[in-house]
Enzyme design. Structure first.
Site, PDB file in Angstrom:
ATOM      1  CB  SER A  59      -0.972  -0.048   1.172  1.00  0.00           C
ATOM      2  OG  SER A  59      -1.985   0.914   1.026  1.00  0.00           O
ATOM      3  CG  ASP A 208      -4.445  -1.455   0.463  1.00  0.00           C
ATOM      4  OD1 ASP A 208      -3.722  -2.224   1.119  1.00  0.00           O
ATOM      5  OD2 ASP A 208      -4.350  -0.222   0.511  1.00  0.00           O
TER       6      ASP A 208
END
Length: 760
Positions: A59, A208
């Site tokens: 991320s 993500d």
């Protein structure tokens, strides 16, 4: 000869490090905005000559790690993260210096909108992201395309070997990126549910990476087997899902628990104290970076006990320089577009992509932002691949069209009885030409209005648009008054107007537009000529019907449609008005007979607003407005001032009928000072001087001019504005020098913006 000497020197410098053989890996966790602390960690390691041989991240950790692996120094990454451009990317705001202003329609009170198609299921019409991914996608291409090409799309050949993790929700497992396009890998790893849309890659839908592996120390160990691992963990424990929090429910169903431990025997985890920084609070990047640096320095002695080697500044500089020299300049050759049909492709190429042998990046940015100006386009995902044969980048633009229909909601919630609702509906068809059909409704005590319009855009070498609209509006200044002392003279006043407007326009560079149009209008004003009236009295009715051609030039770079803080606005308009006045006196009028008169005049309007000074939290702006007209008097004083131009520099003034700011020719000048207490809260102090050339006087209910430049008026405001994602919340204390009620206090949420009037 010099080249060989430099290479030999580099070999001698690096020889002790190579012989020692100790390797260090750095693992960067996910964690949203608090992940800016990773930059401070990297900066502290470099400042203390700790080598970084491998890097992995998830991320926000993937973004920071990829920037480092692409050859950027920690200080360069820090400069990026605290820049205004990065803050705009993180909020889904396009950098609009190249966007077409002429594509912007008249502003409205819209605060939220929902796109949908009639021929799809309900769940397919639900939004998948809170912000637009377009600014981020374009920014990642710029940042990573040269590094990907320099590494020949092998992440082991970057400045240092790199890995990042995405979540493959198609197959329910983590998806590590080892090679390919670096911007795609980072973008997939950052696709936080409902905030940033997922991407499709190799027939997998990727989200993500923090959903499945938020701290990829296992990837670091299994792929690189370093001797020592330094982890930077800024994640926080997820709260249990609640019955009222949809995102927490979905994330709980999708995610798997991550392991926040070091895989190898030797390592350390640094945990910067960034718990107060919320997931999306990227305005706190500088503070997070400082905390990451501090936390790393606090454990530096422990790190040095285990990491016996060091990397000198000169060696690090030389390694970085050698990789950067492999990067190819961003020159784009072949450009392909998919996601739209042939007619639409032709439209895109005519509008934005010029037929040249290659694009420089600046030209590509211009084309890209011009495409984004089109409301028919929802997303543009760019993929740049270096072509060894041509020495240029092949560019593919995957375009997603906006859903055909869009419903808009907005309005005003206020402490005064001017509350207004707003609903709009829009249909967009993007073919060889772009067609937009739209309509809206305002409804409230003060203002009710309906508007329908159709707009066609023709992407010629010189773009042109044509627009036809019909608007009907009613202003009730009587029922929306709080007291009889409102700035209304007379106290009973209802204005009705309807008009058809036809116009054509063309852009003047990026931020300007030239419009030629005409309106066919019908204005009806209903009023008593004094404040002493009975229920049995009848009101005067004044009608004015005619047409008005105009030519206008407008240029705008303002950052907001209300309460702007940066940019400028320039408007110059010439208008001719011709029509018939019909006046029907009421029982409070001194007249008794109907009257009919021809009215004709010419009007010249100039308005300029500019925010010219910006110093940290303080901004300064100025505004100047000038109107000159040979407009004649109408049948009586009230009908004359109702038709006269008015000076309205404050949002509240659009909701008041203030006769003292209405005259045929005037100038107004103002100064605006803005202080940002923090990112979303501003205090505005504004003062304006209104100078009529000749005041319109009431002489026995008949209009008369006062002496030239004999009077002037002062307007001031102190306003606190809190900017939410869906509109402003403002509290203002306003002062009107010569008004009956000089002081007014107003709190409102939303935009005090209404449909355009016939003679505006």
């Amino acid at each position: 000869m010099f080249k060989y000497i430099r290479q030999l020197t580099f070999l001698l410098i690096s020889l002790p490090f190579v012989l020692n053989g100790q390797k260090v890996g750095v693992v960067l966790s996910g964690g949203g905005a608090s992940g800016a602390a990773h930059i401070g960690v990297l900066k502290a390691l470099e400042d203390n000559n700790i080598p970084i041989d491998y890097i992995t991240g998830t991320s926000i950790g993937a973004l920071v790690g990829a920037l480092y692996a692409s050859g950027k120094t920690p200080r360069e990454i820090e400069a990026l993260f605290i820049s205004d451009d990065f803050i705009k990317w993180s909020n889904g705001v396009a950098i609009d210096r190249y966007s077409f202003y002429y594509k912007q329609e008249d502003p409205s009170a819209e605060v939220v909108n929902i796109d949908f198609n009639l021929d799809t299921l309900f769940e397919n019409n639900l939004p998948t992201s809170f912000i637009s991914s377009v600014p981020i996608d374009f920014g990642l291409l710029k940042l990573f395309a040269p590094a990907s090409a320099a590494a020949q799309y092998n992440f082991d050949s970057l400045f240092i070997p790199f890995r990042c993790i995405a979540a493959d929700i198609t197959n329910g497992r983590e998806y590590p990126f080892y090679n390919g396009d670096l911007s795609t890998a980072v973008r997939a790893s950052m696709a936080y549910p409902f905030y940033l849309s997922p991407i499709k890659h190799n027939n997998r839908l990727l989200f993500d990476g923090g959903l499945y592996n938020n701290f990829p120390s296992d990837i670091m160990y299994n792929d690189f087997m370093p001797d020592y691992i330094i982890g930077s963990n800024v994640s926080r424990a997820d709260l249990p899902p609640t019955e009222d929090n949809l995102i927490s429910q979905i994330k709980s169903m999708l995610s798997k628990e991550s392991n926040y431990t070091i895989e190898c025997a030797k390592g350390i985890i640094i945990s910067p104290n960034v718990e107060e920084i919320t997931l999306l609070d990227f305005e706190e990047n500088y503070s997070a970076i400082q905390e990451g640096y501090r936390a790393t320095i606090n454990v530096m002695d422990s790190i040095k006990e285990h990491v016996r080697v060091s990397k000198s500044d000169s060696l690090l500089y030389e390694e970085r320089r050698q990789f950067i020299n492999k990067k190819k300049p961003l020159l784009f050759g072949d450009v392909s577009v998919d996601g739209i049909d042939e007619q639409q492709t032709n439209y895109i190429f005519k509008q934005a992509l010029k037929n040249k042998s290659y694009f420089e990046f600046d030209k590509l940015e211009q084309s890209y932002m011009r495409l984004l100006s089109d409301r028919g386009i929802r997303e543009i995902y760019p993929l740049a691949t270096y072509n060894n044969a041509t020495g240029l980048y092949d560019l593919n633009l995957h375009i997603k069209k906006e859903k055909a229909f869009q419903v808009e909601f907005g309005g005003i919630i206020s402490t005064r009885p001017i509350n207004t609702g707003f609903v709009g509906l829009r249909y967009n068809r993007m073919k060889k030409t772009n067609l937009t059909l739209s309509g809206n409704i305002y409804f409230g005590k003060l203002h009710s209005s309906a508007k329908i319009s159709t707009r066609m855009e023709f992407p010629n070498k010189l773009p042109i648009y044509s627009e036809l609209s019909y608007t009907a509006s009613k202003w009730d200044f009587f029922n929306s008054s709080t007291t009889i002392l409102e700035d209304i003279n007379p106290s009973y006043l209802i204005k009705n107007e309807s008009f058809i407007e036809a116009k054509v326009g063309t852009p003047i560079r990026f931020k300007g537009k030239l419009e030629l149009g005409t309106t066919l209008f019908s204005l009806e004003n209903e009023y008593y000529q004094n404040n002493n009236f009975l229920r049995t009295d009848t009101a005067d009715i004044n009608e004015f019907k005619g047409f008005s051609p105009y030519l206008g030039y407008t240029r705008s770079t303002l950052d907001e449609k209300q309460f702007a803080k940066t940019g400028s606005f320039l408007q110059l308009q010439a208008r001719w008005v011709y029509g018939d006045e019909k006046n029907k006196p009421g029982s409070t009028s001194l007249e008794s007979e109907k009257s009919f008169n021809k009215r004709e005049w010419f009007e010249l309007k100039f308005k300029y607003e500019n925010y010219f000074l910006s110093k940290h939290k303080f901004k300064l702006g100025a505004q100047f407005e000038f109107i000159s007209t040979n407009q004649p008097f109408f049948s009586n004083y009230t009908s004359t001032v109702l038709i006269a131009p008015s000076f309205k520099p404050l949002p509240e003034m659009a909701t008041l009928f203030q006769y003292q700011y209405r005259t045929h020719s005037y100038s107004g000048i103002g100064l605006k000072s803005i202080y940002s207490i923090f990112k979303k809260l501003d205090v505005r102090l504004e003062g304006y001087l209104f100078q009529p050339f000749q005041e319109i006087l009431d002489v026995n209910k008949q209009p008369s001019y006062g002496e030239e430049l004999s009077t002037r008026d002062f307007i001031a405001t102190a306003t606190a504005v809190y900017s939410t994602r869906i509109g402003p919340i403002a509290a203002s204390f306003n002062y009107y020098d010569k008004a009956v009620d000089q002081y007014k206090f107003l709190i409102h949420f939303g935009y005090i913006i209404f449909n355009k009037k016939a003679l505006d």
